[in-house]
Write an enzyme that holds these catalytic residues in place. Sequence first.
Site, PDB file in Angstrom:
ATOM      1  N   ASN A   9      39.627  42.476  22.251  1.00 27.95           N
ATOM      2  CA  ASN A   9      40.964  42.357  22.845  1.00 27.95           C
ATOM      3  C   ASN A   9      41.025  40.989  23.527  1.00 27.95           C
ATOM      4  O   ASN A   9      40.432  40.802  24.589  1.00 27.95           O
ATOM      5  CB  ASN A   9      41.152  43.502  23.859  1.00 27.95           C
ATOM      6  CG  ASN A   9      42.435  43.369  24.660  1.00 27.95           C
ATOM      7  OD1 ASN A   9      43.295  42.543  24.347  1.00 27.95           O
ATOM      8  ND2 ASN A   9      42.566  44.180  25.709  1.00 27.95           N
ATOM      9  N   LYS A  11      43.483  39.565  24.855  1.00 24.23           N
ATOM     10  CA  LYS A  11      44.468  39.548  25.954  1.00 24.23           C
ATOM     11  C   LYS A  11      45.349  38.300  25.851  1.00 24.23           C
ATOM     12  O   LYS A  11      45.579  37.808  24.749  1.00 24.23           O
ATOM     13  CB  LYS A  11      43.749  39.654  27.300  1.00 24.23           C
ATOM     14  CG  LYS A  11      42.779  40.843  27.334  1.00 24.23           C
ATOM     15  CD  LYS A  11      42.285  41.188  28.694  1.00 24.23           C
ATOM     16  CE  LYS A  11      41.365  42.396  28.601  1.00 24.23           C
ATOM     17  NZ  LYS A  11      40.896  42.848  29.899  1.00 24.23           N
ATOM     18  N   HIS A  94      46.982  50.197  27.519  1.00 26.59           N
ATOM     19  CA  HIS A  94      45.931  49.462  28.236  1.00 26.59           C
ATOM     20  C   HIS A  94      46.266  49.443  29.729  1.00 26.59           C
ATOM     21  O   HIS A  94      47.437  49.359  30.108  1.00 26.59           O
ATOM     22  CB  HIS A  94      45.840  48.034  27.687  1.00 26.59           C
ATOM     23  CG  HIS A  94      44.635  47.320  28.199  1.00 26.59           C
ATOM     24  ND1 HIS A  94      44.591  46.776  29.458  1.00 26.59           N
ATOM     25  CD2 HIS A  94      43.425  47.087  27.637  1.00 26.59           C
ATOM     26  CE1 HIS A  94      43.389  46.222  29.642  1.00 26.59           C
ATOM     27  NE2 HIS A  94      42.669  46.411  28.545  1.00 26.59           N
ATOM     28  N   GLU A  96      46.135  47.222  31.892  1.00 25.24           N
ATOM     29  CA  GLU A  96      46.924  46.063  32.344  1.00 25.24           C
ATOM     30  C   GLU A  96      48.410  46.267  32.047  1.00 25.24           C
ATOM     31  O   GLU A  96      49.268  45.812  32.796  1.00 25.24           O
ATOM     32  CB  GLU A  96      46.373  44.776  31.703  1.00 25.24           C
ATOM     33  CG  GLU A  96      45.052  44.383  32.350  1.00 25.24           C
ATOM     34  CD  GLU A  96      44.085  43.648  31.449  1.00 25.24           C
ATOM     35  OE1 GLU A  96      44.493  43.137  30.391  1.00 25.24           O
ATOM     36  OE2 GLU A  96      42.889  43.589  31.806  1.00 25.24           O
ATOM     37  N   GLU A 164      38.422  53.342  29.307  1.00 27.44           N
ATOM     38  CA  GLU A 164      38.248  52.093  30.038  1.00 27.44           C
ATOM     39  C   GLU A 164      38.510  52.319  31.528  1.00 27.44           C
ATOM     40  O   GLU A 164      39.668  52.263  31.967  1.00 27.44           O
ATOM     41  CB  GLU A 164      39.227  51.042  29.523  1.00 27.44           C
ATOM     42  CG  GLU A 164      39.066  50.701  28.065  1.00 27.44           C
ATOM     43  CD  GLU A 164      39.524  49.283  27.774  1.00 27.44           C
ATOM     44  OE1 GLU A 164      38.720  48.507  27.273  1.00 27.44           O
ATOM     45  OE2 GLU A 164      40.686  48.954  28.083  1.00 27.44           O
ATOM     46  N   GLY A 170      37.064  43.586  33.347  1.00 21.52           N
ATOM     47  CA  GLY A 170      37.098  42.198  33.807  1.00 21.52           C
ATOM     48  C   GLY A 170      36.379  41.961  35.129  1.00 21.52           C
ATOM     49  O   GLY A 170      36.530  40.903  35.740  1.00 21.52           O
ATOM     50  N   SER A 210      33.917  45.356  30.765  1.00 23.15           N
ATOM     51  CA  SER A 210      32.791  44.448  30.997  1.00 23.15           C
ATOM     52  C   SER A 210      31.642  44.636  30.003  1.00 23.15           C
ATOM     53  O   SER A 210      30.472  44.520  30.355  1.00 23.15           O
ATOM     54  CB  SER A 210      32.279  44.571  32.436  1.00 23.15           C
ATOM     55  OG  SER A 210      33.295  44.181  33.355  1.00 23.15           O
TER      56      SER A 210
HETATM   57  P1  PGA Z   1      36.661  43.256  29.630  1.00 25.67           P
HETATM   58  O1  PGA Z   1      38.035  43.913  29.141  1.00 25.67           O
HETATM   59  O2  PGA Z   1      35.665  43.450  28.525  1.00 25.67           O
HETATM   60  O3  PGA Z   1      36.996  41.809  29.872  1.00 25.67           O
HETATM   61  O4  PGA Z   1      36.246  43.974  30.881  1.00 25.67           O
HETATM   62  C1  PGA Z   1      38.042  45.095  28.386  1.00 25.67           C
HETATM   63  C2  PGA Z   1      39.454  45.515  28.099  1.00 25.67           C
HETATM   64  O5  PGA Z   1      40.331  45.330  28.958  1.00 25.67           O
HETATM   65  O6  PGA Z   1      39.757  46.032  27.019  1.00 25.67           O
END
Ligand code: PGA
Length: 257
Positions: A9, A11, A94, A96, A164, A170, A210
């Site tokens: 992803n 983003k 997601h 976010e 998640e 992140g 992460s």
């Molecule tokens: P990250 O994001 O690996 O940067 O923690 C994962 C995600 O949001 O799908």
Amino acid sequence: MRIPFIAGNWKMNTTATEAEKLVIEMLDNLDRIKGVEKVLCPPFVSLVAINMMLQDSFIKLGAQNMYFEIEGAYTGEISPLMLSELCEFVILGHSERRWYFGETDEIVNKKVKAALANTLQPILCVGERLEENEAGRTEEVIDRQVTAALNSIEPVSNLVIAYEPVWAIGTGKAASGEQATATIQFIRDVLTKLWDKSIAQDLRILYGGSVTSANIAEFISHPEIDGALVGGASLKAGEFVNIVEQAAEIKGRTRTK
Ligand code: PGA
């Protein structure tokens, strides 16, 4: 049998030029890896170009979001119909999107329905926030999110779920393999209750938050965890290829035992 699945992803990262460069950097090495379904989810503006770049490969394409209407006066939105010409997958729900853009469980449900109706395979994300985790409310939150997202949808096999935990996204603080396994098992229980046991056993459920080449083995070595949704680490070609390689190697080994 559940085929291991790793999605990147990206983003809101990479210009169209940078995205093409990143694909060129990883394409051959990624394409060579067998036994894992590999999916790239770049920003919308790169989907057309990357779709063309992946034509002769085994790498698949996904979008990061979509609106639930097919077409019409919705300035700035992208529809499932538009995506269906370009990709096989779409990330939905997601955290976010939920927390920065106010996506409710009801909106996520409409999007899942619209994706399925337009031959897109949803990668449905669910996960609890830190305070919910600390209050022991993880299962309650996950139950609500999964149940609401799949409300009035008949059992389907073309759905991937990503667990998640919001506190792990992140932050560099991944969940442990045990924590992820416990919640993923719980998601299968919710799916069994909603649909039935065989579909709950057949659907792929990923861990996300992460994930890097340094910790992918911890997740992928658990039989319950079918792969990963990778954010930050998917923006580095070598790192992402390494994650997919380890997934192929470890799942291949555990399967032939
Ligand atoms: P990250 O994001 O690996 O940067 O923690 C994962 C995600 O949001 O799908």
